[in-house]
Design a protein around this motif. Structure first.
Motif, mmCIF file in Angstrom:
data_model
loop_
_atom_site.group_PDB
_atom_site.id
_atom_site.type_symbol
_atom_site.label_atom_id
_atom_site.label_comp_id
_atom_site.label_asym_id
_atom_site.label_seq_id
_atom_site.Cartn_x
_atom_site.Cartn_y
_atom_site.Cartn_z
ATOM 1 N N GLY A 74 0.742 -1.184 0.049
ATOM 2 C CA GLY A 74 0.014 -0.080 0.253
ATOM 3 C C GLY A 74 0.742 1.414 -0.219
ATOM 4 N N SER A 75 2.039 1.167 0.139
ATOM 5 C CA SER A 75 3.013 2.354 0.291
ATOM 6 C C SER A 75 2.841 2.963 -1.202
ATOM 7 N N VAL A 76 3.274 4.290 -1.230
ATOM 8 C CA VAL A 76 3.344 4.739 -2.398
ATOM 9 C C VAL A 76 4.882 5.835 -2.427
ATOM 10 N N LEU A 77 5.671 5.543 -3.486
ATOM 11 C CA LEU A 77 6.903 6.132 -3.448
ATOM 12 C C LEU A 77 7.031 7.133 -4.769
ATOM 13 N N ASN A 78 7.489 8.411 -4.470
ATOM 14 C CA ASN A 78 7.747 9.215 -5.432
ATOM 15 C C ASN A 78 8.994 9.579 -5.617
ATOM 16 N N GLY A 79 9.537 9.384 -6.775
ATOM 17 C CA GLY A 79 11.064 10.089 -7.097
ATOM 18 C C GLY A 79 11.519 9.759 -8.677
ATOM 19 N N TYR A 80 12.787 9.146 -8.615
ATOM 20 C CA TYR A 80 13.086 8.767 -9.955
ATOM 21 C C TYR A 80 13.477 7.166 -9.962
ATOM 22 N N SER A 81 13.394 6.505 -11.001
ATOM 23 C CA SER A 81 13.686 4.996 -10.991
ATOM 24 C C SER A 81 14.103 4.540 -12.401
ATOM 25 N N ARG A 82 14.692 3.604 -12.289
ATOM 26 C CA ARG A 82 14.960 2.682 -13.954
ATOM 27 C C ARG A 82 14.896 1.217 -13.365
ATOM 28 N N ALA A 83 14.440 0.425 -14.417
ATOM 29 C CA ALA A 83 14.713 -1.035 -14.064
ATOM 30 C C ALA A 83 15.914 -1.649 -14.556
ATOM 31 N N PHE A 84 16.107 -2.754 -13.583
ATOM 32 C CA PHE A 84 17.268 -3.468 -13.660
ATOM 33 C C PHE A 84 17.275 -4.928 -13.320
ATOM 34 N N SER A 85 17.331 -5.807 -14.238
ATOM 35 C CA SER A 85 17.137 -7.321 -13.898
ATOM 36 C C SER A 85 16.020 -7.351 -13.169
ATOM 37 N N TYR A 86 15.850 -8.023 -12.109
ATOM 38 C CA TYR A 86 14.561 -8.091 -11.465
ATOM 39 C C TYR A 86 14.077 -7.237 -10.475
ATOM 40 N N ASP A 87 14.653 -6.002 -10.481
ATOM 41 C CA ASP A 87 14.248 -4.868 -9.588
ATOM 42 C C ASP A 87 14.299 -3.669 -10.241
ATOM 43 N N LEU A 88 13.980 -2.456 -9.384
ATOM 44 C CA LEU A 88 13.966 -1.120 -9.777
ATOM 45 C C LEU A 88 14.857 -0.560 -8.994
ATOM 46 N N GLN A 89 15.638 0.405 -9.494
ATOM 47 C CA GLN A 89 16.609 1.300 -8.981
ATOM 48 C C GLN A 89 15.768 2.523 -8.688
ATOM 49 N N PHE A 90 15.837 3.002 -7.310
ATOM 50 C CA PHE A 90 14.857 4.138 -7.075
ATOM 51 C C PHE A 90 15.644 5.192 -6.311
ATOM 52 N N LYS A 91 15.562 6.422 -6.490
ATOM 53 C CA LYS A 91 16.193 7.562 -5.899
ATOM 54 C C LYS A 91 14.713 8.393 -5.253
ATOM 55 N N ASP A 92 15.131 9.088 -4.267
ATOM 56 C CA ASP A 92 13.926 9.889 -3.773
ATOM 57 C C ASP A 92 13.955 11.139 -4.786
ATOM 58 N N LEU A 93 13.068 12.198 -4.307
ATOM 59 C CA LEU A 93 12.764 13.534 -5.180
ATOM 60 C C LEU A 93 14.027 14.310 -5.316
ATOM 61 N N ASN A 94 15.116 14.075 -4.474
ATOM 62 C CA ASN A 94 16.007 14.815 -4.262
ATOM 63 C C ASN A 94 17.369 14.111 -5.122
ATOM 64 N N LYS A 95 16.630 13.019 -5.786
ATOM 65 C CA LYS A 95 17.726 12.164 -6.467
ATOM 66 C C LYS A 95 18.863 11.570 -5.653
ATOM 67 N N LYS A 96 18.274 11.360 -4.402
ATOM 68 C CA LYS A 96 19.464 10.783 -3.507
ATOM 69 C C LYS A 96 18.875 9.521 -2.918
ATOM 70 N N ASN A 97 19.677 8.932 -1.945
ATOM 71 C CA ASN A 97 19.047 7.596 -1.366
ATOM 72 C C ASN A 97 18.840 6.486 -2.356
ATOM 73 N N LEU A 98 19.752 5.990 -3.078
ATOM 74 C CA LEU A 98 19.559 4.964 -3.877
ATOM 75 C C LEU A 98 19.229 3.655 -3.094
ATOM 76 N N ARG A 99 17.983 2.853 -3.721
ATOM 77 C CA ARG A 99 17.749 1.878 -3.008
ATOM 78 C C ARG A 99 17.120 0.866 -4.146
ATOM 79 N N ARG A 100 17.151 -0.475 -3.954
ATOM 80 C CA ARG A 100 16.518 -1.394 -5.082
ATOM 81 C C ARG A 100 15.114 -1.799 -4.283
ATOM 82 N N ILE A 101 14.290 -2.011 -5.524
ATOM 83 C CA ILE A 101 12.914 -2.651 -4.775
ATOM 84 C C ILE A 101 12.540 -3.563 -6.107
#
Length: 218
Positions: free
Chosen positions: A36-63
């Protein structure tokens, strides 16, 4: 000889796709997770997950795809960023274990009727490959087209009669043609399968295939 050439070409294309991934850009994204969570930021898909950065284009994580309900990518057409398109993709679980991240793809709903719906795994014109099982999840969405183009998708999946798992209708990396794979997919409807096998319906006739199945197949 032709068979070996085809295999070599396929390997080359797969390797080329991976080399292209480095140029894939982060784009605006809204990610809805299954919890149910909603994340807004910047992303691209890679292999089996998304790489995601927050609205400040920081805090890279994989989902992981398996944790995603849907994603809306926003792509701008020009340098002034005043023309944009949205690409909305849903997470599909394929056959196999629900705990295996390889059994999930991100795909766009192309068309839906009462008894059938078809998804396409997006295949851009350049700069990466698709969000699918064929090449396992790479994507660049910067070349998004606003109108349907059969060649914009690498793989096609369909749900028939409320099935819980989608059927593979076509896969770009397969050595089988659309005619062979799609006619097998719809083998439960002999008339439609025959029309595809005779090339009366091709990959360019996705909407006609859906209409025919929905109206005439039982």
């Amino acid at each position: 000889m032709k068979k070996y050439f085809t295999i070599i070409l396929l390997v080359f294309l797969m390797n080329f796709s991976y080399s292209q991934f480095g140029a894939t850009k982060f784009v605006e994204a809204e990610i809805i997770l299954k919890n149910g969570s909603v994340l807004n930021g910047y992303s691209r898909a890679f292999s089996y997950d998304l790489q995601f950065k927050d609205l400040n284009k920081k805090n890279l994580r994989r989902i992981n795809f398996m944790d995603i309900q849907s994603v809306k990518f926003t792509i701008y057409d020009n340098k002034k960023n005043n023309v944009k398109h949205d690409l909305v993709v849903d997470c599909l679980r394929l056959e196999g274990s629900s705990d295996d991240k390889k059994n999930y793809v991100l795909a766009e709903l192309i068309v839906e009727k009462d008894r059938i719906k078809i998804y396409g795994v997006y295949f851009p014109a350049g700069g990466g490959f698709s969000m699918g099982s064929g090449l396992r999840g790479q994507v660049s969405v910067v070349n998004l087209k606003s109108n349907f183009n059969a060649n914009s998708y690498s793989d096609y999946y369909c749900y028939l009669n409320n099935e819980s798992t989608p059927r593979l209708m076509y896969q770009y990396t397969s050595l089988k043609t659309f005619r062979i794979m799609a006619s097998e997919c719809f083998k439960d409807c002999e008339e439609l399968s025959n029309k595809i096998n005779k090339k009366e319906f091709t990959k360019d006739n996705i909407f006609q295939i859906v209409d025919y199945y929905n109206d005439k197949c039982r």
